[in-house]
Design a protein around this motif. Structure first.
Motif, PDB file in Angstrom:
ATOM      1  N   GLY A 256       7.906  70.142 -36.609  1.00 36.20           N
ATOM      2  CA  GLY A 256       8.252  71.012 -37.711  1.00 36.20           C
ATOM      3  C   GLY A 256       8.366  70.305 -39.036  1.00 36.20           C
ATOM      4  N   SER A 257       8.332  71.115 -40.073  1.00 41.67           N
ATOM      5  CA  SER A 257       8.555  70.680 -41.445  1.00 41.67           C
ATOM      6  C   SER A 257       9.757  71.448 -41.964  1.00 41.67           C
ATOM      7  N   ALA A 258      10.522  70.846 -42.852  1.00 36.57           N
ATOM      8  CA  ALA A 258      11.687  71.534 -43.395  1.00 36.57           C
ATOM      9  C   ALA A 258      11.884  71.146 -44.847  1.00 36.57           C
ATOM     10  N   GLN A 259      12.553  72.018 -45.573  1.00 34.01           N
ATOM     11  CA  GLN A 259      12.844  71.723 -46.968  1.00 34.01           C
ATOM     12  C   GLN A 259      13.516  70.363 -47.075  1.00 34.01           C
ATOM     13  N   GLN A 260      13.042  69.591 -48.015  1.00 36.93           N
ATOM     14  CA  GLN A 260      13.509  68.216 -48.155  1.00 36.93           C
ATOM     15  C   GLN A 260      14.869  68.167 -48.836  1.00 36.93           C
ATOM     16  N   HIS A 261      15.636  67.121 -48.553  1.00 38.44           N
ATOM     17  CA  HIS A 261      16.886  66.752 -49.235  1.00 38.44           C
ATOM     18  C   HIS A 261      18.138  67.477 -48.756  1.00 38.44           C
ATOM     19  N   GLY A 262      18.035  68.645 -48.109  1.00 33.61           N
ATOM     20  CA  GLY A 262      19.225  69.347 -47.650  1.00 33.61           C
ATOM     21  C   GLY A 262      19.945  68.576 -46.549  1.00 33.61           C
ATOM     22  N   THR A 263      21.275  68.705 -46.478  1.00 37.27           N
ATOM     23  CA  THR A 263      22.064  67.982 -45.482  1.00 37.27           C
ATOM     24  C   THR A 263      22.921  68.935 -44.648  1.00 37.27           C
ATOM     25  N   VAL A 264      23.069  68.591 -43.363  1.00 36.51           N
ATOM     26  CA  VAL A 264      23.862  69.374 -42.410  1.00 36.51           C
ATOM     27  C   VAL A 264      24.932  68.457 -41.836  1.00 36.51           C
ATOM     28  N   TYR A 265      26.157  68.967 -41.694  1.00 37.92           N
ATOM     29  CA  TYR A 265      27.305  68.147 -41.291  1.00 37.92           C
ATOM     30  C   TYR A 265      27.844  68.655 -39.948  1.00 37.92           C
ATOM     31  N   TRP A 266      27.513  67.900 -38.888  1.00 39.77           N
ATOM     32  CA  TRP A 266      27.937  68.253 -37.540  1.00 39.77           C
ATOM     33  C   TRP A 266      29.386  67.802 -37.307  1.00 39.77           C
ATOM     34  N   LYS A 267      30.209  68.694 -36.797  1.00 44.82           N
ATOM     35  CA  LYS A 267      31.600  68.367 -36.499  1.00 44.82           C
ATOM     36  C   LYS A 267      31.682  67.440 -35.285  1.00 44.82           C
ATOM     37  N   LYS A 268      32.742  66.666 -35.192  1.00 43.18           N
ATOM     38  CA  LYS A 268      32.979  65.836 -34.020  1.00 43.18           C
ATOM     39  C   LYS A 268      33.040  66.729 -32.776  1.00 43.18           C
ATOM     40  N   GLY A 269      32.328  66.313 -31.731  1.00 44.73           N
ATOM     41  CA  GLY A 269      32.243  67.102 -30.513  1.00 44.73           C
ATOM     42  C   GLY A 269      31.018  67.991 -30.444  1.00 44.73           C
ATOM     43  N   SER A 270      30.241  68.044 -31.529  1.00 47.15           N
ATOM     44  CA  SER A 270      29.075  68.932 -31.555  1.00 47.15           C
ATOM     45  C   SER A 270      27.966  68.490 -30.607  1.00 47.15           C
ATOM     46  N   LYS A 271      27.858  67.190 -30.370  1.00 49.90           N
ATOM     47  CA  LYS A 271      26.828  66.708 -29.452  1.00 49.90           C
ATOM     48  C   LYS A 271      27.039  67.283 -28.049  1.00 49.90           C
ATOM     49  N   ALA A 272      28.284  67.355 -27.637  1.00 47.83           N
ATOM     50  CA  ALA A 272      28.593  67.933 -26.319  1.00 47.83           C
ATOM     51  C   ALA A 272      28.287  69.423 -26.299  1.00 47.83           C
ATOM     52  N   VAL A 273      28.520  70.102 -27.411  1.00 47.62           N
ATOM     53  CA  VAL A 273      28.191  71.531 -27.492  1.00 47.62           C
ATOM     54  C   VAL A 273      26.686  71.732 -27.359  1.00 47.62           C
ATOM     55  N   LEU A 274      25.898  70.926 -28.055  1.00 54.31           N
ATOM     56  CA  LEU A 274      24.439  71.027 -27.985  1.00 54.31           C
ATOM     57  C   LEU A 274      23.918  70.797 -26.573  1.00 54.31           C
ATOM     58  N   ALA A 275      24.593  69.948 -25.842  1.00 56.08           N
ATOM     59  CA  ALA A 275      24.125  69.595 -24.492  1.00 56.08           C
ATOM     60  C   ALA A 275      24.502  70.636 -23.437  1.00 56.08           C
ATOM     61  N   SER A 276      25.290  71.629 -23.793  1.00 54.67           N
ATOM     62  CA  SER A 276      25.780  72.591 -22.786  1.00 54.67           C
ATOM     63  C   SER A 276      25.592  74.039 -23.237  1.00 54.67           C
ATOM     64  N   LEU A 277      24.444  74.334 -23.833  1.00 51.96           N
ATOM     65  CA  LEU A 277      24.169  75.681 -24.321  1.00 51.96           C
ATOM     66  C   LEU A 277      23.877  76.629 -23.162  1.00 51.96           C
ATOM     67  N   ASP A 278      24.417  77.830 -23.232  1.00 54.99           N
ATOM     68  CA  ASP A 278      24.223  78.853 -22.205  1.00 54.99           C
ATOM     69  C   ASP A 278      23.002  79.693 -22.568  1.00 54.99           C
ATOM     70  N   PRO A 279      21.923  79.636 -21.770  1.00 58.16           N
ATOM     71  CA  PRO A 279      20.687  80.347 -22.121  1.00 58.16           C
ATOM     72  C   PRO A 279      20.800  81.863 -22.082  1.00 58.16           C
ATOM     73  N   SER A 280      21.875  82.388 -21.528  1.00 53.71           N
ATOM     74  CA  SER A 280      22.043  83.837 -21.493  1.00 53.71           C
ATOM     75  C   SER A 280      22.564  84.388 -22.818  1.00 53.71           C
ATOM     76  N   LYS A 281      22.946  83.489 -23.746  1.00 55.99           N
ATOM     77  CA  LYS A 281      23.514  83.917 -25.020  1.00 55.99           C
ATOM     78  C   LYS A 281      22.663  83.389 -26.172  1.00 55.99           C
ATOM     79  N   PRO A 282      22.629  84.125 -27.285  1.00 59.44           N
ATOM     80  CA  PRO A 282      21.897  83.642 -28.456  1.00 59.44           C
ATOM     81  C   PRO A 282      22.438  82.298 -28.932  1.00 59.44           C
ATOM     82  N   LEU A 283      21.574  81.522 -29.518  1.00 60.77           N
ATOM     83  CA  LEU A 283      21.920  80.171 -29.964  1.00 60.77           C
ATOM     84  C   LEU A 283      23.085  80.186 -30.952  1.00 60.77           C
ATOM     85  N   VAL A 284      23.093  81.167 -31.831  1.00 61.54           N
ATOM     86  CA  VAL A 284      24.097  81.198 -32.890  1.00 61.54           C
ATOM     87  C   VAL A 284      25.517  81.364 -32.348  1.00 61.54           C
ATOM     88  N   THR A 285      25.661  82.004 -31.197  1.00 56.88           N
ATOM     89  CA  THR A 285      27.001  82.215 -30.636  1.00 56.88           C
ATOM     90  C   THR A 285      27.642  80.918 -30.171  1.00 56.88           C
TER      91      THR A 285
END
Length: 585
Positions: free
Chosen positions: A205-234
């Motif tokens: 993918g390509s994305a708009q340049q220069h923008g920054t996103v700030y992941w909270k502590k513990g977010s890596k564990a959240v990303l690793a345990s996503l429930d496929p029965s629910k939308p990503l945003v939830t």
């Protein structure tokens, strides 16, 4: 044929592919062909040729186990003959026939890189106003496309043109991070009616340049345990220490820019180190502002992503690396060494390197697709996510001769505003004789022409200013590339032919190509020149460019050259009068 090329010499073919060896010796039994196992790859071909010409130990027998010569074979073809080498790379073969008279080495390249039959390659473009997707097949032909428009399809985020403008902080412009998350889910839902995701071999993918996103502590564990029965945003509603992401339009960090430049020894030193002086929209100053004004949120941040690496992180279910090409636009990367600059990091914020993670080459694999997408959308679990990279957004600036700035501009460093000029003595060939006087408005047709001409006069002027050569051709992309009048203006201003590509949304098309390229590099375990993928078949793909406007009239181009010079004069005067950072201009 080979006898003619190498008259009086001995030609020996060293070949890694047993099938080719059998075919060659059957059809041409007189050829001297030996099978070998090579230690080299296509990417080093030019270096190998230089080595053969300059290093005596590559000219002398025996070649067997001669490890000082990079392309030495693992078996000796002949101790009595000076031999060259054939550099085998699976289906792409370089056959090097060396002449042993006065003639030069001939390099013959038989390009045959192919992608698996029926495989698909998905490319995204996360721009300011929308998320788009393009799908290529194994022949690099577009088979599907789709998009999500943020304002109209995700109205609950209440964005205008994909952003929020902070009424309380001058120049602060952000986008809701969760909007991008929800857009990805929505786009995949829309696209699945057109695409069998089980055939997708790689995604980039390509994305708009220069923008920054700030992941909270513990977010890596959240990303690793996503429930496929629910939308990503939830899953990610509480995954970010900051809910809004500063983007490329943000210009609220002027004081942080000056602080960073001062800390490294000045704007020039920062430019030498990172490739540019400090700019307001760049991530370095953005991060410093958060570090200074919102330290509790900075300290609660586990990882800082660019928009490109953020989107890749969603797809791999973990924190993806920032790629080197996007990292170059942060005021943080050592531009020569392609690593984070300790000097720039220390001038920006404490503990920053750990929050940024490692840099990665643009063709590298970020990871396998996350189980969430395998189960929810039926992607194969072997689908590769290739590093996402940044696009290169351009704000609208320029005119004939008008200067239109809807947002604070970096180049030139001017504030929001419009400046319109009417020129006198335009028929003169002397720049000094052309005079300008400022007016408050143009009639509507003149306003439109001023905006279009000004955009490209500005591009040409600044390209000339930094020493770029005159282009031999221009490839126009984006929605406006379907407008023949605009393309004619480009041809006249630059004095060269203008081409277009099959899909105006070139960013997602390029991302799909990068997905295929990254898959191939991973398969070969080495960087493969991207041209190997379409050599000799470009016109059969969706990548070819079509001539739409020939080079402009020479007299008209000459007149535009004069206008460009006048424009740059007026621009300098505006910067001297209104410029926000004159020292860096």
């Amino acid at each position: 044929m080979w006898s003619a090329f190498n008259a009086g010499g001995t030609t020996v073919f060293l070949e890694e592919d047993p099938a080719w060896f059998r075919s060659a010796t059957k059809d041409s039994p007189a050829l001297r062909v030996h099978t070998v196992r090579q230690r080299t790859r296509l990417v080093v071909a030019d270096d190998l040729l230089k080595t053969y010409r300059s290093e005596p130990y590559c000219l002398l027998p025996p070649l067997k186990n001669n490890h000082r010569c990079l392309s030495a074979a693992t078996r000796d073809a002949s101790d009595k003959t000076k031999t060259g080498a054939a550099l085998g790379v699976n289906v792409c073969r370089i056959q090097l026939a060396r002449s042993f008279g006065d003639s030069e080495t001939e390099l013959w390249i038989m390009m045959g890189y192919t992608l698996p039959k029926d495989s698909l390659y998905l490319g995204f473009d996360c721009s300011t106003q929308s998320l788009k997707a393009t799908v290529l097949d194994a022949n690099l032909v577009i088979v599907a496309s789709e998009f999500v428009h943020f304002d109209s399809e995700l109205p609950h985020y209440k964005t205008k043109d994909g952003v929020h403008r902070d009424p309380m902080v001058n120049g602060r412009i952000v986008s809701p991070t969760l909007m991008w998350v929800e857009a990805l889910d929505l786009l995949l839902e829309k696209l699945k009616a057109k695409v069998d995701y089980r055939k997708v071999a790689a995604i980039s993918g390509s994305a708009q340049q220069h923008g920054t996103v700030y992941w909270k502590k513990g977010s890596k564990a959240v990303l690793a345990s996503l429930d496929p029965s629910k939308p990503l945003v939830t899953h990610l509603g509480d995954a970010f220490s900051l809910k809004d992401s500063p983007i490329w339009m943000d210009c609220s960090t002027t004081s942080q820019c000056r602080e960073i430049e001062k800390a490294v020894g000045g704007a020039l030193e920062l430019s030498k180190l990172t490739g540019s002086c400090a700019h307001e929209r760049y991530p370095g100053p953005q991060i410093r502002k958060i570090f200074e004004t919102q330290p509790e949120f900075y300290n609660d941040t586990e990882r800082i992503s660019l928009v490109s690496s953020f989107m890749a992180s969603l797809l791999i279910g973990g924190h993806a690396s920032i790629d080197e090409t996007d990292g170059a636009g942060m005021n943080l990367m050592d531009i020569k060494r392609h690593v984070w600059s300790n000097i720039a990091l220390e001038a920006t914020a404490s503990g920053l390197e750990e929050k940024l993670g490692k840099l990665a080459p643009a063709h590298a694999v970020a990871g396998l697709i996350a189980p969430y997408f395998v189960e929810r959308f039926q992607f194969k679990d072997s689908c590769l996510i290739i590093q996402w990279s940044g696009d290169n957004p351009n704000s609208l600036a320029g005119g004939k001769l008008g200067f239109f700035y809807k947002e604070h501009e970096i180049l030139p460093p001017l504030p929001v505003g419009c400046h319109r000029y009417v020129l006198e003595s335009l028929s003169s060939d002397s720049l000094d004789e052309i005079k300008e006087h400022e007016v408050q408005e143009f009639d509507p047709p003149s306003e439109v022409r001023a905006i279009i001409e000004g955009q490209f006069l500005s591009m040409r002027g600044h390209a000339t200013r930094i020493g770029m050569p005159t282009p031999k051709r221009i490839i126009a992309t984006g929605g406006a590339s379907s407008n023949a009048c605009i393309l004619k203006v480009i041809a006249n201003i630059f004095g060269c032919p203008v081409y277009t590509v099959q899909r105006p949304d070139s960013a997602s098309l390029g991302a799909a190509l990068r997905a295929a390229h990254g898959w191939l590099c991973d398969k070969e375990s080495v960087f493969v020149p991207i041209s190997c993928m379409y050599k000799d078949k470009l016109e059969k793909t969706s990548l070819g460019a079509k001539l739409v406007i020939p080079a402009g009239d020479k007299e008209l181009t000459s007149k535009y050259t004069l206008l460009m010079k006048k424009r740059m004069q007026i621009e300098k005067n505006l910067v001297d009068k209104f410029g926000r950072s004159k020292a860096s201009y």
